[in-house]
Design a protein around this motif. Sequence first.
Motif, PDB file in Angstrom:
ATOM      1  N   GLU A 166     -42.797  45.278 -60.034  1.00 12.09           N
ATOM      2  CA  GLU A 166     -43.818  44.312 -60.521  1.00 12.09           C
ATOM      3  C   GLU A 166     -44.685  43.951 -59.416  1.00 12.09           C
ATOM      4  O   GLU A 166     -45.858  43.344 -59.636  1.00 12.09           O
ATOM      5  N   ARG A 167     -43.998  43.893 -58.050  1.00 10.65           N
ATOM      6  CA  ARG A 167     -45.158  43.603 -57.086  1.00 10.65           C
ATOM      7  C   ARG A 167     -46.102  44.628 -56.629  1.00 10.65           C
ATOM      8  O   ARG A 167     -47.411  44.136 -56.368  1.00 10.65           O
ATOM      9  N   ARG A 204     -48.814  44.096 -59.492  1.00 15.06           N
ATOM     10  CA  ARG A 204     -49.428  42.793 -59.095  1.00 15.06           C
ATOM     11  C   ARG A 204     -50.892  43.582 -58.230  1.00 15.06           C
ATOM     12  O   ARG A 204     -51.851  42.987 -58.259  1.00 15.06           O
ATOM     13  N   GLU A 205     -50.472  44.302 -57.190  1.00 19.52           N
ATOM     14  CA  GLU A 205     -51.199  44.671 -56.206  1.00 19.52           C
ATOM     15  C   GLU A 205     -52.456  45.702 -56.760  1.00 19.52           C
ATOM     16  O   GLU A 205     -53.637  45.545 -56.553  1.00 19.52           O
ATOM     17  N   THR A 261     -50.900  48.029 -66.667  1.00 15.74           N
ATOM     18  CA  THR A 261     -49.633  47.244 -65.990  1.00 15.74           C
ATOM     19  C   THR A 261     -49.302  46.110 -66.621  1.00 15.74           C
ATOM     20  O   THR A 261     -48.808  45.284 -66.137  1.00 15.74           O
ATOM     21  N   ARG A 310     -53.556  45.555 -60.138  1.00 19.14           N
ATOM     22  CA  ARG A 310     -54.170  44.878 -60.801  1.00 19.14           C
ATOM     23  C   ARG A 310     -55.476  44.556 -60.223  1.00 19.14           C
ATOM     24  O   ARG A 310     -56.636  44.429 -60.907  1.00 19.14           O
ATOM     25  N   ARG A 311     -55.693  44.315 -59.021  1.00 17.51           N
ATOM     26  CA  ARG A 311     -57.005  43.878 -58.264  1.00 17.51           C
ATOM     27  C   ARG A 311     -57.990  44.910 -58.542  1.00 17.51           C
ATOM     28  O   ARG A 311     -59.243  44.702 -58.375  1.00 17.51           O
ATOM     29  N   LEU A 360     -59.712  36.744 -60.052  1.00 20.31           N
ATOM     30  CA  LEU A 360     -58.361  37.352 -60.503  1.00 20.31           C
ATOM     31  C   LEU A 360     -58.348  38.642 -59.650  1.00 20.31           C
ATOM     32  O   LEU A 360     -57.382  38.955 -59.056  1.00 20.31           O
ATOM     33  N   ARG A 361     -59.716  39.203 -59.511  1.00 23.25           N
ATOM     34  CA  ARG A 361     -59.509  40.737 -58.986  1.00 23.25           C
ATOM     35  C   ARG A 361     -59.716  40.465 -57.318  1.00 23.25           C
ATOM     36  O   ARG A 361     -60.174  41.354 -56.570  1.00 23.25           O
TER      37      ARG A 361
END
Length: 248
Positions: free
Chosen positions: A68-69, A72-73, A49, A75-76, A103-104
């Motif tokens: 994009e929201r 972002r979710e 992503t 990516r954790r 970050l995670r």
Amino acid sequence: MHVQLSKLRQAYRSKVVLDGLDLTLAPGVTGLLGPNGAGKTTLMRTLATVQPPVGGTITLDGVAVTSERGAREVRRRIGYLPQKFGWDPGMRIRDFVEYAAWLREVPDARRSDEVEKALGQVDLLDRRNERMSKLSGGMRQRAGIAWAIVGGPGLVILDEPTVGLDPRQRLQFRKILSELKDTTVLLSTHLIDDVAAACDRVVVLHSGRILFEGDVAEMAARGREGLPGETPLERAYMELLPVEERQL
């Protein structure tokens, strides 16, 4: 994590890099092979992503990433190690890996344990207080692998992670992969022996299209005599390439 790419298309301006690509990834280690310029890094950046596709869909555990929201979710739950990753020269190894855990969104209560676990897996626990700027290339690469796996992300994406590792460290890296069998791992490499030793499945990419997707043993069975290569898997890889690219 189960990953489904459907009709994935990626381009830079007018240059199409991935053209209608369909791919399914499941828990286990999938090796990604292909010549330079095949689109491997673009595929991994898109899957991580970092850049949205220009067409098609990415679905993770049944949920399509459409904004994009949403990116972002998810990516954790993704650990991504690019070929050239950034780092602050003043950071200690421990700080570098702990930042990835933060970050995670690894909970505070177990973040320290997760960092120690990741550093132990890459044999850097006793060097955790050293500065990133003081590390050799191989040690820095191992710190990058710890960055990618800390916190147990469901999807781990590794772009040429064995660059700079010596033979013992490569064997250790294979051991790390063997401990990630319940994780979905996509491993890009030019080292076919790493695929033979550590991967369950293999994808061969060329000019943005998949030439082969299947079990490693299934691909190796296609490696007929008379083609360049020392092993059946190497010969099978060469057979998949266009005729004009098979000559050494």
